[in-house]
Design a protein around this motif. Structure first.
Motif, PDB file in Angstrom:
ATOM      1  N   PRO A   1      20.971-104.491-137.604  1.00 40.51           N
ATOM      2  CA  PRO A   1      22.294-104.407-138.246  1.00 40.51           C
ATOM      3  C   PRO A   1      22.904-103.008-138.149  1.00 40.51           C
ATOM      4  CG  PRO A   1      20.822-105.704-139.605  1.00 40.51           C
ATOM      5  CD  PRO A   1      19.978-105.122-138.514  1.00 40.51           C
ATOM      6  N   ILE A   2      22.079-101.967-138.333  1.00 39.06           N
ATOM      7  CA  ILE A   2      22.590-100.594-138.219  1.00 39.06           C
ATOM      8  C   ILE A   2      23.018-100.314-136.785  1.00 39.06           C
ATOM      9  CG2 ILE A   2      21.884 -98.158-138.247  1.00 39.06           C
ATOM     10  CD1 ILE A   2      20.321 -98.724-140.796  1.00 39.06           C
ATOM     11  N   TRP A   3      22.235-100.802-135.811  1.00 38.64           N
ATOM     12  CA  TRP A   3      22.590-100.594-134.401  1.00 38.64           C
ATOM     13  C   TRP A   3      23.926-101.264-134.082  1.00 38.64           C
ATOM     14  CZ3 TRP A   3      17.472-101.385-131.124  1.00 38.64           C
ATOM     15  CH2 TRP A   3      16.509-100.465-131.572  1.00 38.64           C
ATOM     16  N   TRP A   4      24.132-102.484-134.569  1.00 43.49           N
ATOM     17  CA  TRP A   4      25.391-103.185-134.310  1.00 43.49           C
ATOM     18  C   TRP A   4      26.551-102.509-135.038  1.00 43.49           C
ATOM     19  CZ3 TRP A   4      26.519-106.177-130.442  1.00 43.49           C
ATOM     20  CH2 TRP A   4      25.503-106.898-129.803  1.00 43.49           C
ATOM     21  N   ALA A   5      26.278-101.973-136.220  1.00 46.94           N
ATOM     22  CA  ALA A   5      27.312-101.195-136.910  1.00 46.94           C
ATOM     23  C   ALA A   5      27.691 -99.979-136.066  1.00 46.94           C
ATOM     24  CB  ALA A   5      26.813-100.750-138.283  1.00 46.94           C
ATOM     25  N   GLY A   6      26.683 -99.345-135.462  1.00 51.40           N
ATOM     26  CA  GLY A   6      26.934 -98.204-134.582  1.00 51.40           C
ATOM     27  C   GLY A   6      27.774 -98.587-133.375  1.00 51.40           C
ATOM     28  N   ILE A   7      27.514 -99.758-132.798  1.00 50.09           N
ATOM     29  CA  ILE A   7      28.289-100.242-131.649  1.00 50.09           C
ATOM     30  C   ILE A   7      29.756-100.396-132.028  1.00 50.09           C
ATOM     31  CG2 ILE A   7      28.663-102.241-130.129  1.00 50.09           C
ATOM     32  CD1 ILE A   7      25.553-102.613-130.192  1.00 50.09           C
TER      33      ILE A   7
ATOM     34  N   MET B   1      30.872 -89.630-139.236  1.00 52.40           N
ATOM     35  CA  MET B   1      31.729 -88.562-138.709  1.00 52.40           C
ATOM     36  C   MET B   1      31.496 -88.339-137.220  1.00 52.40           C
ATOM     37  SD  MET B   1      32.225 -85.551-141.544  1.00 52.40           S
ATOM     38  CE  MET B   1      30.500 -85.212-141.845  1.00 52.40           C
ATOM     39  N   THR B   2      30.241 -88.271-136.812  1.00 51.13           N
ATOM     40  CA  THR B   2      29.959 -87.995-135.394  1.00 51.13           C
ATOM     41  C   THR B   2      30.148 -89.244-134.534  1.00 51.13           C
ATOM     42  OG1 THR B   2      27.573 -88.409-135.667  1.00 51.13           O
ATOM     43  CG2 THR B   2      28.336 -86.162-135.998  1.00 51.13           C
ATOM     44  N   GLY B   3      30.021 -90.424-135.141  1.00 54.25           N
ATOM     45  CA  GLY B   3      30.236 -91.662-134.391  1.00 54.25           C
ATOM     46  C   GLY B   3      31.704 -91.915-134.120  1.00 54.25           C
ATOM     47  N   ILE B   4      32.552 -91.751-135.138  1.00 53.54           N
ATOM     48  CA  ILE B   4      33.981 -92.007-134.966  1.00 53.54           C
ATOM     49  C   ILE B   4      34.611 -90.910-134.116  1.00 53.54           C
ATOM     50  CG2 ILE B   4      35.183 -90.813-136.850  1.00 53.54           C
ATOM     51  CD1 ILE B   4      35.424 -94.562-135.990  1.00 53.54           C
ATOM     52  N   ALA B   5      33.995 -89.710-134.110  1.00 49.40           N
ATOM     53  CA  ALA B   5      34.461 -88.621-133.253  1.00 49.40           C
ATOM     54  C   ALA B   5      33.899 -88.749-131.844  1.00 49.40           C
ATOM     55  CB  ALA B   5      34.047 -87.279-133.851  1.00 49.40           C
ATOM     56  N   THR B   6      33.128 -89.809-131.598  1.00 50.41           N
ATOM     57  CA  THR B   6      32.385 -90.006-130.339  1.00 50.41           C
ATOM     58  C   THR B   6      31.684 -88.714-129.923  1.00 50.41           C
ATOM     59  OG1 THR B   6      34.342 -89.600-128.932  1.00 50.41           O
ATOM     60  CG2 THR B   6      33.882 -91.873-129.547  1.00 50.41           C
ATOM     61  N   GLY B   7      30.997 -88.119-130.926  1.00 43.78           N
ATOM     62  CA  GLY B   7      30.295 -86.858-130.686  1.00 43.78           C
ATOM     63  C   GLY B   7      28.815 -87.053-130.447  1.00 43.78           C
ATOM     64  N   GLY B   8      28.130 -87.726-131.369  1.00 45.64           N
ATOM     65  CA  GLY B   8      26.740 -88.089-131.118  1.00 45.64           C
ATOM     66  C   GLY B   8      25.681 -87.240-131.783  1.00 45.64           C
ATOM     67  N   PHE B   9      26.059 -86.132-132.469  1.00 46.08           N
ATOM     68  CA  PHE B   9      25.041 -85.388-133.215  1.00 46.08           C
ATOM     69  C   PHE B   9      24.444 -86.293-134.281  1.00 46.08           C
ATOM     70  CE2 PHE B   9      26.616 -80.711-132.646  1.00 46.08           C
ATOM     71  CZ  PHE B   9      25.981 -80.662-131.417  1.00 46.08           C
TER      72      PHE B   9
ATOM     73  N   LEU C   1      30.404 -99.177-143.294  1.00 46.41           N
ATOM     74  CA  LEU C   1      29.620-100.019-142.372  1.00 46.41           C
ATOM     75  C   LEU C   1      28.163 -99.582-142.330  1.00 46.41           C
ATOM     76  CD1 LEU C   1      31.920-100.653-139.253  1.00 46.41           C
ATOM     77  CD2 LEU C   1      30.895-102.377-140.742  1.00 46.41           C
ATOM     78  N   PHE C   2      27.932 -98.271-142.227  1.00 41.54           N
ATOM     79  CA  PHE C   2      26.550 -97.785-142.186  1.00 41.54           C
ATOM     80  C   PHE C   2      25.843 -97.986-143.530  1.00 41.54           C
ATOM     81  CE2 PHE C   2      27.263 -94.828-138.366  1.00 41.54           C
ATOM     82  CZ  PHE C   2      26.473 -95.610-137.539  1.00 41.54           C
TER      83      PHE C   2
ATOM     84  N   PHE D   1      23.558 -89.832-147.116  1.00 41.87           N
ATOM     85  CA  PHE D   1      23.810 -88.588-146.372  1.00 41.87           C
ATOM     86  C   PHE D   1      23.864 -88.869-144.876  1.00 41.87           C
ATOM     87  CE2 PHE D   1      22.360 -84.678-144.218  1.00 41.87           C
ATOM     88  CZ  PHE D   1      23.317 -83.782-144.685  1.00 41.87           C
ATOM     89  N   ASP D   2      22.940 -89.676-144.387  1.00 41.43           N
ATOM     90  CA  ASP D   2      22.940 -90.042-142.965  1.00 41.43           C
ATOM     91  C   ASP D   2      24.183 -90.849-142.603  1.00 41.43           C
ATOM     92  OD1 ASP D   2      20.544 -88.783-142.695  1.00 41.43           O
ATOM     93  OD2 ASP D   2      19.324 -90.599-142.519  1.00 41.43           O
ATOM     94  N   ALA D   3      24.592 -91.727-143.505  1.00 43.42           N
ATOM     95  CA  ALA D   3      25.768 -92.569-143.244  1.00 43.42           C
ATOM     96  C   ALA D   3      27.019 -91.719-143.061  1.00 43.42           C
ATOM     97  CB  ALA D   3      25.967 -93.564-144.391  1.00 43.42           C
ATOM     98  N   VAL D   4      27.194 -90.730-143.930  1.00 42.69           N
ATOM     99  CA  VAL D   4      28.368 -89.853-143.833  1.00 42.69           C
ATOM    100  C   VAL D   4      28.342 -89.069-142.523  1.00 42.69           C
ATOM    101  CG1 VAL D   4      29.499 -87.817-144.824  1.00 42.69           C
ATOM    102  CG2 VAL D   4      28.693 -89.659-146.320  1.00 42.69           C
ATOM    103  N   ASN D   5      27.187 -88.497-142.195  1.00 40.21           N
ATOM    104  CA  ASN D   5      27.077 -87.685-140.980  1.00 40.21           C
ATOM    105  C   ASN D   5      27.232 -88.512-139.714  1.00 40.21           C
ATOM    106  OD1 ASN D   5      26.107 -84.637-141.490  1.00 40.21           O
ATOM    107  ND2 ASN D   5      25.330 -85.937-143.128  1.00 40.21           N
ATOM    108  N   HIS D   6      26.569 -89.655-139.653  1.00 43.77           N
ATOM    109  CA  HIS D   6      26.663 -90.495-138.460  1.00 43.77           C
ATOM    110  C   HIS D   6      28.046 -91.131-138.326  1.00 43.77           C
ATOM    111  CE1 HIS D   6      22.187 -90.294-138.544  1.00 43.77           C
ATOM    112  NE2 HIS D   6      22.344 -90.324-137.235  1.00 43.77           N
TER     113      HIS D   6
END
Length: 494
Positions: free
Chosen positions: A241-247, A219-227, A203-204, A212-217
């Motif tokens: 589009p990236i913001w909606w993917a994040g939502i 992991m932290t997004g699906i873990a509801t971590g936020g780093f 999605l990202f 690299f950002d997609a992999v990191n975000h």
């Protein structure tokens, strides 16, 4: 008699160390991942060698503990609780110490970062993550990904067997079952977790985020971590589009794993029939709309503002902590709304924290049942149902006591933190203190600017305790400390 007591104590310690070895062995693998990536793929040899060394040391220690200390006794419920609490202290501290040596952060800040990472909180001592080596950034994301599903759950899937599986999983709060056995349930959860993480990466990527950002975000997004790999979090990308993917990804992380299992077993319709899925969507979007109405009074209404408010409302409710804009100057009423959303949290048996939607719905329903009971003839029996579940009085009692204890802990934590700032002569608004403490206890990570390297040292220490309390949902830590506290009280009185 004395020899018998010593023998029992040795057996108990042996059992503890064996299962602690299981957890160390499983989690050593995750230290090796950024080490291998940094050393062999991007040439960050000096930094990566630290991760490889510490990972190897934990691997050896874990292996030796499991090899040499085969337990004589099965874990009791109380010893499982103690082991889970101990694991949730040792593993984040280890992660923090590694950060200390690879990032140059002060030790207390690194320990804060380690606890914030593994608990999936996302409050950070890092002001400019983009200046850190990629090996370090990947480790921060892995901490949150591992912590999101659970240090113990992942260890159980990889290595544990027998009754220990059941008792450790229950102690970590994974009591809901997808399969008949706890171990099978943990395996299914891990498979689901990997799949939704992969979907998040895609999605990202398709919305324009760098790999690299997609992999990191993801992991932290699906873990509801936020780093994040950027100081502006997801807001670094000025892309709707990236913001909606994040939502979407934050919603995905906050969904009950049992509801995910319904997709393959019963179909998509049963998934959306879940009362928790419905509640997540309704409260998340309603919260975003309310936040939009509040902020549009002083800002020009636009699609970007609407997306921003939906994003922050969902980030708060799912306890993720991603931001796309600064919330420091949000009006107090907007901060209060976000506090409410953070306290509500995500679904049960998800990577989110907070009170959880199921508990909230049971609590609200119980109020309705009590009102109904007062107007019905005496002796009338009420059927307590929530969706397809029957709710007995014991569940209502547990839910009510948890919510009361949770809010009391939040109040005490806020007052203690406010007192620390007052003692330090730092002038802060109480709504900001309440916001930041709520963010820590609900393991969210949204910040109005109080959390950071500039915090008083005592406040950092208090936040570390609050984050652990929030991740363990308070009871396990109290249960472990209760007996020593009572013995100490008797000693003082005696």
């Amino acid at each position: 008699m004395f020899r018998c007591g010593v023998g029992i104590l040795k057996a108990v310690i042996k059992t503890y160390l064996y299962h602690l070895g299981t957890i160390l062995l499983a989690n050593s693998v995750f230290l090796l991942v950024p080490g291998i990536y940094g050393f062999f793929f991007i040439g960050e040899h000096e930094v990566a060698s630290t991760y490889l060394t510490v990972g190897a040391i934990l691997l050896i220690i874990g292996f030796l503990l499991r090899k040499l200390l085969m337990p004589i006794h099965a874990l009791t419920v109380s010893s499982a609780l103690a082991l889970v609490v101990l694991s949730w202290i040792i593993i984040p501290i280890t992660g923090g110490i590694v950060l200390h040596y690879t990032s140059g952060m002060p030790l207390l800040d690194s320990l804060f970062e380690g606890v914030s990472g593994f608990t999936g909180t996302g409050l950070t001592m890092v002001t400019k993550p983009e200046e850190f080596p990629r090996t370090v950034l990947l480790w921060r994301s892995i901490m949150q990904w591992v912590g999101g599903l659970g240090i113990v759950v992942i260890s159980l899937v990889l290595l544990a067997r027998g009754i220990a599986v059941v008792r450790l999983a229950l102690a970590e709060g994974r009591e809901e079952r997808i399969e008949p056995s706890i171990r099978k349930t943990a395996e299914v959860m891990l498979k689901i977790y990997v799949v939704i993480t992969a979907i998040s990466i895609v999605l990202f990527l398709i919305t324009g985020m760098e790999p690299f950002d997609a992999v990191n975000h993801a992991m932290t997004g699906i873990a509801t971590g936020g780093f994040s790999t950027h100081s502006k979090s997801v807001g670094y990308y000025r892309s709707l589009p990236i913001w909606w993917a994040g939502i979407i990804i934050m919603f995905m992380g906050a969904i009950n794993f049992v509801d995910y299992s319904r997709i393959t077993r019963l179909g998509i319709r049963h998934f959306f029939a879940s009362i928790e899925v419905q509640s997540l969507i309704v409260i998340g979007l309603s919260g975003g709309l309310l936040l939009y109405l509040i902020l549009s009074r002083n800002n020009t209404p636009s699609l970007e503002l609407y997306t921003q408010t939906i994003f922050h409302a969902v980030s708060g409710m799912t306890n993720t902590g991603f931001q796309v804009a600064s919330i420091v100057n949000y009006p107090d009423v907007a901060k209060a709304l976000l506090i409410m959303l953070m306290v509500i949290g995500g679904s049960t048996s998800s990577t989110s924290a907070g009170i959880k939607h199921y508990r909230l719905l049971v609590f609200l329903k119980s109020i309705g049942w009590e009102i109904t009971r007062t107007i019905l003839p005496r002796g009338t029996t009420l059927s307590h149902r929530l969706g397809d579940r029957y709710i007995d009085e014991d569940v209502i009692r547990k839910v009510t006591s948890f919510i009361v204890l949770y809010l009391m802990t939040l109040a005490v934590g806020s007052l203690v933190t406010a007192a620390i700032y007052y003692a330090e002569g730092i002038n802060v608004k109480f709504i900001d203190v309440l916001f930041e403490v709520t963010s820590a206890q609900t393991c969210t990570g949204l910040s109005v600017g109080l959390a950071g390297p500039h915090m008083p040292a005592m406040a950092k220490a208090v936040f570390i305790i609050i984050m652990l309390l929030g991740r363990l949902e308070i009871y396990p830590l109290i249960a472990v400390l209760w007996r020593p506290m009572m013995r100490y009280a008797k000693y003082i009185r005696g």
